[in-house]
Design an enzyme around this catalytic site. Structure first.
Site: not given
Ligand code: OAD
Length: 238
Positions: A227, A146, A97, A99, A122, A114, A184-185, A64
């Site tokens: 977005a 560490c 995110n 990144d 550590c 996150h 975010t989903s 990643r």
């Molecule tokens: P998801 O993969 O669950 O959801 C991504 C969302 O982005 C979906 O709802 C898509 O519809 C949307 N999407 C896709 N392309 C897009 C675009 N061009 N513009 C806007 N939206 C778009 O990812 P997250 O909701 O970020 O946690 O996941 C939440 C957390 O679950 C992450 O931070 C990570 C993961 O497991 C950890 O690793 C702790």
């Protein structure tokens, strides 16, 4: 598409997820070809995974890092940085995110709830702060230790661990009059609850993404679209 008005008294809280980096070429988690389709969470993103096979965890996060270092911020990251430049400390950004594309676009007032790909901490949680670490590890033997003797692990909040900066996030949500959620989903907590907290406070709540999130019913409006296409023209700052 109607624009989102931001008046002189508004305070804006933004929550972003993997979708905002999708147009930068970084995969989301839950898409059919997403990160969790090719990797089991239990193997790479839990405290137990780290105990069992830290080499596999570092292999995943090294991959990643490699992708993150190649990616560039897109129009959505820049639109949020520009909004911050316009309204200053009435803006706050919380990203799920790991990144660094928001920082590279110019965002300043932000937290990574996150964790961050470019850091390590550590494994013993000995109290020393995270270190900068951008290495792509070929094997576990290359990973440093560490001062306390613990091995460095990715500075990532694993499933089952407490997200970072929650007190500050709660305070910022309580002060906000507008919550904007992007890409975010709505399936991971506590982030999926933020919109409910904003609703209890009477704030406006806008979602931007190509499909409705699971918690869509809690928003005052859902703007369907990518977005990078929606955000640059979305804000009407008064
Ligand atoms: P998801 O993969 O669950 O959801 C991504 C969302 O982005 C979906 O709802 C898509 O519809 C949307 N999407 C896709 N392309 C897009 C675009 N061009 N513009 C806007 N939206 C778009 O990812 P997250 O909701 O970020 O946690 O996941 C939440 C957390 O679950 C992450 O931070 C990570 C993961 O497991 C950890 O690793 C702790």
């Amino acid at each position: 598409m109607s624009r989102v008005r931001i008046g002189g008294d508004d305070r804006v809280f933004v929550l972003t997820g993997a979708g905002i980096s999708a147009e930068s070429g970084l995969p989301t988690f839950r898409a059919d070809d997403g990160l969790w389709a090719g990797n089991r969470i239990e193997d790479v993103c839990t405290p137990e995974a780290w105990e069992r096979n830290p080499g596999l965890v570092w292999q995943f996060y090294s991959g990643r890092r490699m992708d993150g270092q190649k990616a560039e911020p897109n129009a959505a990251h820049f639109a949020l940085a520009e909004l911050e430049a316009q309204i200053g400390d009435r803006f706050f950004l919380c990203t799920q995110n790991v990144d660094d594309l928001h920082e590279r676009a110019g965002s300043v007032r932000l937290v990574h709830m996150h964790g961050e790909l470019g850091k390590a901490h550590c494994e013993n949680d000995c109290g020393r702060p995270p270190i900068e670490d951008h290495a792509i590890y070929g094997s576990l033997a290359e990973v440093g230790r560490c001062a306390c003797g613990g091995r460095y692990r990715p500075h990532i909040v694993f499933f089952g661990e407490m997200p970072l900066e929650m007190d500050r996030i709660r305070d910022e949500i309580d002060r906000a009059t507008l919550m904007l959620v992007v890409g975010t989903s709505g399936s991971v907590y506590p982030a999926a609850n933020f919109v409910h907290w904003a609703k209890m406070n009477g704030a406006r709540r806008v979602y931007v993404g190509p499909e409705e999130p699971l918690n869509a019913a809690a928003f005052t409006s859902v703007v369907e679209g990518k977005a990078g296409e929606v955000l640059p023209g979305l804000f009407a700052v008064e």
